[in-house]
Scaffold this motif. Structure first.
Motif, PDB file in Angstrom:
ATOM      1  N   GLY A  25       1.163   4.244  -2.386  1.00 46.47           N
ATOM      2  CA  GLY A  25       0.872   5.765  -1.966  1.00 46.47           C
ATOM      3  C   GLY A  25       1.396   6.973  -2.698  1.00 46.47           C
ATOM      4  N   GLU A  26       2.445   6.618  -3.662  1.00 44.09           N
ATOM      5  CA  GLU A  26       3.151   7.879  -4.339  1.00 44.09           C
ATOM      6  C   GLU A  26       2.298   8.134  -5.571  1.00 44.09           C
ATOM      7  N   LEU A  52       0.643  -1.069   0.142  1.00 44.89           N
ATOM      8  CA  LEU A  52       0.027   0.015   0.001  1.00 44.89           C
ATOM      9  C   LEU A  52       0.940   1.001   0.071  1.00 44.89           C
ATOM     10  N   ARG A  53       2.142   1.135   0.757  1.00 44.41           N
ATOM     11  CA  ARG A  53       2.840   2.443   0.846  1.00 44.41           C
ATOM     12  C   ARG A  53       3.413   2.655  -0.542  1.00 44.41           C
TER      13      ARG A  53
END
Length: 120
Positions: free
Chosen positions: A40-41, A36-37
């Motif tokens: 996230g960009e 998910l991280r």
């Protein structure tokens, strides 16, 4: 007293314990958080959406589609691959990229009609 805390400690132990035991293991949650991280960009998410729509694309095509340099796209693809969201294969002088099944499912879920309404 803060409005986001109970004023009285009262645990519905049977219900709370039942839910607690169904939570994924910490290692599983860590891997999911990393995926998910990675998405996230905004540039990586844009690349992922391009791959979701195009199935398999080379860096040149991805750079053109998202309007960024090949170097920047390659950098973000490495991060997506490290998070387990992208795989690649060599086709002659080209390197072709595609989403992993988990990434494909994540993007399919994020484009569901009920997710389209952005409250912000």
């Amino acid at each position: 007293m803060s409005d986001d805390r109970c004023e009285l400690l009262c645990i519905d132990l049977e219900h709370a314990e039942g839910l607690r035991t169904t939570l994924p293991e910490t290692d599983t949650l860590q891997a999911r958080a990393e995926r998910l991280r990675a998405l996230g960009e905004p540039t990586r998410l844009r690349i992922a959406y391009a791959l979701h729509a195009g199935a398999e694309l080379c860096v040149c095509d991805l750079a053109w589609i998202i309007g960024s340099s090949q170097g920047l796209v390659s950098h973000h693809l490495r991060q997506l691959r490290a998070a387990g969201l992208v795989t690649s294969r060599r086709d002659g002088k080209l390197v072709m990229y595609r989403l992993t099944p988990i990434a494909d499912r994540m993007l399919s879920a994020s484009t569901a009609p009920e997710m389209e309404a952005d409250p912000v």
